[in-house]
Write an enzyme that holds these catalytic residues in place. Structure first.
Site, PDB file in Angstrom:
ATOM      1  N   CYS A  48       1.038  -1.664  -0.453  1.00 40.28           N
ATOM      2  CA  CYS A  48      -0.106   0.172   0.030  1.00 40.28           C
ATOM      3  C   CYS A  48       1.044   1.353   0.379  1.00 40.28           C
ATOM      4  O   CYS A  48       0.517   2.178  -0.685  1.00 40.28           O
ATOM      5  CB  CYS A  48      -0.917   0.050   1.578  1.00 40.28           C
ATOM      6  N   ARG A 124      -7.979  -4.468  -2.296  1.00 40.69           N
ATOM      7  CA  ARG A 124      -7.365  -3.226  -3.182  1.00 40.69           C
ATOM      8  C   ARG A 124      -8.624  -3.182  -4.260  1.00 40.69           C
ATOM      9  O   ARG A 124      -8.002  -3.981  -5.160  1.00 40.69           O
ATOM     10  CB  ARG A 124      -6.420  -4.132  -3.486  1.00 40.69           C
TER      11      ARG A 124
END
EC number: 1.11.1.24
Length: 232
Positions: A48, A124
């Site tokens: 991330c 995601r």
């Protein structure tokens, strides 16, 4: 997936969210602009972090496409702020866009962004929403693979070009293996139209016609994105 989760072609749901830039009402906050809402599993995680740095480094490219960015995870505002501070201090990259804090997971539930096996981890994902508040694309990625930001940029430009010219965009545009940087003409609706299009456009057959429509500047911008995708 929850019933409220928007699909491609539907209006993005009206929701009020708390972000690192204060309260925001979506999609009204970005009225007249496109926006990318992207969710990530958690703050202070390696994949991330690489994604946020990549989004930040491409931020001006998004703005050139009249597009804003907004992140989301089931972390708190405090966590988002400290993570953004860490990225700036340790990696020298400032995060210029807001991040939605969703510690209760309510926003993620509405958007269908919680993992099926977990109520505390966001998938995601990417929502591309146009300047009319309509969802134009939805992308999902596995937890272990980060997003390619340049492909998201190419996707947005392709959608905008399709809207502008009423044409479809071929694979790997503007470097398509069959028709290069040309655009695809929509299918004929009548027999007469099918016959006429063979005279008017370049065609492999009546159902597969194309033409040179996009400007040189539009093609060059797309090539820049595609080249960076290939070099990643």
């Amino acid at each position: 997936m929850p019933l409220q989760a928007p699909s491609i072609g539907e209006k993005f749901p009206e929701i009020e969210v708390m972000t690192t830039h204060g309260k925001i009402k979506l999609p009204d906050h970005f009225r007249g602009k496109w926006f990318v809402l992207f969710s990530h599993p958690a703050d202070f995680t390696p994949v991330c972090t690489t994604e946020f740095v990549a989004f930040a480094k491409r931020y001006e490219d998004f703005k050139k496409l009249n597009t804003e960015l907004i992140g989301l995870s089931v972390d708190s505002t405090f966590s988002h702020i400290k993570w953004a501070e860490w990225i700036k201090e340790k990696l020298g990259v400032e995060i210029p866009f807001p991040i939605i804090a969703d510690p209760t997971g309510e926003v993620a539930k509405k958007l269908g962004l919680l993992h099926a096996q977990s109520s505390t981890a966001t998938v995601r994902a990417v929502f591309v929403v146009d300047d009319k508040g309509v969802v134009r694309a939805i992308l999902y990625y596995p937890q272990e693979v980060g997003r390619n930001i340049d492909e998201i940029l190419r996707l947005i430009e392709s959608l905008q070009i399709s809207d502008k010219y009423g044409r479809a965009i071929p694979a790997n545009w503007p470097n398509n293996e069959l028709i290069g940087d040309n655009l695809i003409v929509p299918p004929a609706a009548t027999v007469q139209e099918a016959e006429e299009r063979l005279k008017k456009f370049k065609c492999f057959d009546w159902w597969f016609c194309y033409e040179d429509k996009a400007t040189a500047e539009e093609k060059e911008l797309a090539r820049k994105f595609l080249k960076r995708v290939a070099n990643c």
